[in-house]
Write a protein that holds these residues in place. Structure first.
Motif, short mmCIF file in Angstrom:
data_model
loop_
_atom_site.label_atom_id
_atom_site.label_comp_id
_atom_site.label_asym_id
_atom_site.label_seq_id
_atom_site.Cartn_x
_atom_site.Cartn_y
_atom_site.Cartn_z
N TYR A 91 0.84 -1.21 0.00
CA TYR A 91 0.00 0.00 0.00
C TYR A 91 0.88 1.25 0.00
N ARG A 133 1.32 4.23 -2.68
CA ARG A 133 1.04 5.62 -2.34
C ARG A 133 2.16 6.52 -2.90
N VAL A 152 -5.50 9.46 -4.05
CA VAL A 152 -6.41 9.76 -2.94
C VAL A 152 -6.92 8.48 -2.28
N VAL A 153 -7.37 7.54 -3.09
CA VAL A 153 -7.96 6.31 -2.53
C VAL A 153 -6.87 5.42 -1.92
N SER A 186 -3.98 6.32 -0.68
CA SER A 186 -3.45 6.86 0.58
C SER A 186 -4.46 6.65 1.71
N ALA A 187 -5.76 6.69 1.41
CA ALA A 187 -6.76 6.41 2.46
C ALA A 187 -6.67 4.94 2.89
N LEU A 188 -6.47 4.04 1.92
CA LEU A 188 -6.33 2.61 2.27
C LEU A 188 -5.04 2.38 3.06
N ARG A 208 -3.48 4.36 5.01
CA ARG A 208 -3.63 4.86 6.38
C ARG A 208 -4.20 3.78 7.29
N LYS A 209 -5.12 2.98 6.74
CA LYS A 209 -5.74 1.93 7.56
C LYS A 209 -4.85 0.70 7.67
N SER A 242 -15.50 4.69 -0.64
CA SER A 242 -14.77 5.94 -0.85
C SER A 242 -15.69 6.95 -1.53
N ASP A 243 -15.86 8.08 -0.88
CA ASP A 243 -16.67 9.15 -1.48
C ASP A 243 -16.02 9.65 -2.77
N GLN A 253 -11.51 -4.40 -2.45
CA GLN A 253 -10.20 -3.82 -2.76
C GLN A 253 -9.60 -4.49 -3.99
#
Ligand SMILES: [Fe+2]
Ligand SMILES: [Fe+2]
Length: 233
Positions: free
Chosen positions: A57, A61, A114-115, A117-119, A121-122, A190-191, A203
């Motif tokens: 991930y 990123r 964007v998506v 980096s959000a993944l 983070r988790k 994801s918005d 995913q």
């Protein structure tokens, strides 16, 4: 969603089929970029592998922060050139064609960064130097490199991108293969993806669509060279 965007999403979906993907890819698998793009692309890929290792991930990123930059460079270089050569209609047409492609592809790359980096983070903790400062530094360097090379010879800049996109495609392919079961078990919400008009159910589906985006970027970079040179003729 514009017609261009709808057609792009249709193409991305069609590449989920392995045979269709192989056929689409094969048309440019043997493309041989020039010496300078091979040298620059080789450095970029080597640095990415040396700093971020195998697909993860956090590697994606970093790759995505850097990978969207040349599209912005080309749009900027085209803008600069149009300021100088606006009376030459043939040239204006050529520059506007690449600018349109560059804007469209950079919007697509934005969903990746964007998506992902959000993944990330988790999934994985990120160190500030390796995962924020270094990609920013690379992005800055890559922006100006692509910009100036484009001004000198667009072909070199597009061919360097061909190599970088090929690398991204290979890394996503490996990631999907190595993590198939776990990626399929993870839902994705994801918005930003919804806003963009893409609706993966896992995913796995998301990363597969990103892999497909990369091979389309790879091929389109070479098509742009042809269009560029045909308009110039
Ligand atoms: Fe990407
Ligand atoms: Fe890409």
């Amino acid at each position: 969603m514009s017609t261009e965007h709808a057609e792009f999403e249709k193409l991305i979906e069609s590449l989920n089929d392995e045979a269709a993907l192989q056929e689409y890819k094969a048309s440019l698998d043997r493309y041989r970029p020039g010496l300078l793009p091979r040298f620059l692309g080789g450095i970029l890929v080597w640095c990415g592998n040396a700093i971020y290792g195998k697909p993860s991930y956090l590697k994606f990123r970093a790759v995505e922060v850097i990978a969207r930059v040349p599209y912005h460079s080309w749009a900027s270089a085209a803008f600069t050139l149009l300021t100088l050569f606006y009376t030459d209609e043939t040239r204006a047409l050529k520059l506007s064609t690449i600018a349109r492609f560059a804007h469209f592809a950079s919007d697509n790359e934005t969903i990746h960064v964007v998506v992902i980096s959000a993944l990330a983070r988790k999934e994985q903790p990120a160190g500030i130097i390796r995962h924020t400062i270094i990609p920013l530094f690379f992005a800055f360097f890559y922006f100006w490199m692509s910009y100036f090379i484009y001004l000198i010879n667009p072909r070199w800049s597009l061919e360097t991108n061909y190599l970088f996109e090929q690398h991204a495609f290979d890394q996503y392919t490996l990631f999907l293969k190595q993590n198939e079961a776990s990626l399929k078990s993870k839902a994705i919400e994801s918005d930003f993806l919804t806003w963009y008009g893409r609706h993966p159910r896992s995913q796995y589906e998301f990363f597969r669509s990103v892999r497909n985006d990369e091979v389309v970027h790879r091929n389109q970079s070479i098509h742009e060279i042809t269009l560029n040179e045909n308009h110039a003729a």
